[in-house]
Design an enzyme around this catalytic site. Structure first.
Site, PDB file in Angstrom:
ATOM      1  CE1 TYR A   1     -15.489  80.214  52.994  1.00  0.00           C
ATOM      2  CE2 TYR A   1     -15.928  81.498  54.976  1.00  0.00           C
ATOM      3  CZ  TYR A   1     -16.383  80.772  53.900  1.00  0.00           C
ATOM      4  OH  TYR A   1     -17.740  80.604  53.708  1.00  0.00           O
TER       5      TYR A   1
ATOM      6  CE  LYS B   1     -17.433  82.192  50.697  1.00  0.00           C
ATOM      7  NZ  LYS B   1     -18.281  81.759  49.563  1.00  0.00           N
TER       8      LYS B   1
ATOM      9  CB  SER C   1     -19.293  84.236  54.270  1.00  0.00           C
ATOM     10  OG  SER C   1     -19.162  84.026  55.676  1.00  0.00           O
TER      11      SER C   1
END
Length: 255
Positions: free
Chosen positions: A161, A165, A148
């Site tokens: 998160y 990533k 991401s």
């Protein structure tokens, strides 16, 4: 003049995780369109079977396998089934991910932290290890990790998160360096804002979406299908000398 065969995946076996919807579904359908036998995988078999049925109805080849990559036993079982049924695996697309917590990093609880790490880091790592062993036995393959842009520029209220990533981007480089000797390439896709159910916390809130779009020169979210072409490049012979790369597909956000 003959058309290029660089993107031809005839005879290839491809496993796509998180393929029951969104980016994973778009990737699975494009790889099948290019000739691969696609193993459509996600936590729940029903969603996987729907995508597999759509692929076969369109003339492609697909098989549905349920696998929750946050569960170690399910990873080993899935790869064992692929070994038994196909004898090889040419392509792995690590796309399944989780983002259970949206809020200030100081309020992250242990459960959300652990779930995010278990799926996004441990799941990607051991899926790559088990798939990589099967690829090594058969002379090589291609691993594609869906990371991401948050792994480069942390997303607002998406702390853990974003951290996972960032780990996926570095993991990609580790596997690229250590598996090249076995004919295995490993690259990463870094999607920007994409209109999926997964990103609904961002896309369904008008004020959040409006703010997010100010950071994107193209001033729109991507359609999931706009991620699939880069994946096709990275798992096909068109990218035969590309490994360890992390390609932004983000409407210019990180420019």
């Amino acid at each position: 003049m003959q058309k290029t065969q660089l993107f031809d995946l005839d005879g290839k076996v491809a496993l796509v995780t998180g393929a029951s919807r969104g980016i994973g579904e778009a990737i699975a359908k494009l790889l099948a369109q290019q000739g691969a036998h696609v193993i459509v995988s996600s936590r729940k078999i029903d969603g996987c079977q729907e995508v597999a049925d759509a692929i076969t109805a369109a003339g492609g080849k697909a098989t549905a396998i349920a696998c929750h990559i946050g569960e170690m036993g399910q990873i080993t079982d899935a790869i064992a089934k692929i070994r038994a049924d196909f004898g090889k695996l040419d392509i792995l697309v690590n796309n399944a991910a989780t983002n259970p917590y949206f809020g200030n990093v100081l309020d992250t609880d242990l459960g959300a932290f652990q779930k995010t790490v278990d799926v996004n880091i441990r799941g990607y790592f051991f899926m790559s290890v088990e798939a990589g062993k099967l690829m090594r036995e058969n002379g090589g393959g291609a691993i594609l990790n869906v990371a991401s842009v948050n792994g480069v520029s942390p997303g607002d209220m998406q702390g853990i998160y974003s951290i996972t990533k960032a780990a996926v981007i570095n993991m990609t480089k580790v596997f690229a360096k250590e598996t090249a000797q076995f004919g295995i390439r490993c690259n990463a896709l870094l999607p920007g804002l994409t209109d999926t159910k997964f990103a609904s916390a961002l896309t369904s809130n008008d004020s959040i979406l409006k703010h997010a779009l100010t950071r994107i020169p193209m001033r729109r979210a991507a359609d999931p299908s706009e991620m699939a072409g880069t994946v096709l490049y990275l798992v096909s012979e068109a990218s035969s000398y590309t490994t360890g790369a992390a390609i932004n597909v983000d409407g210019g956000m990180l420019s």
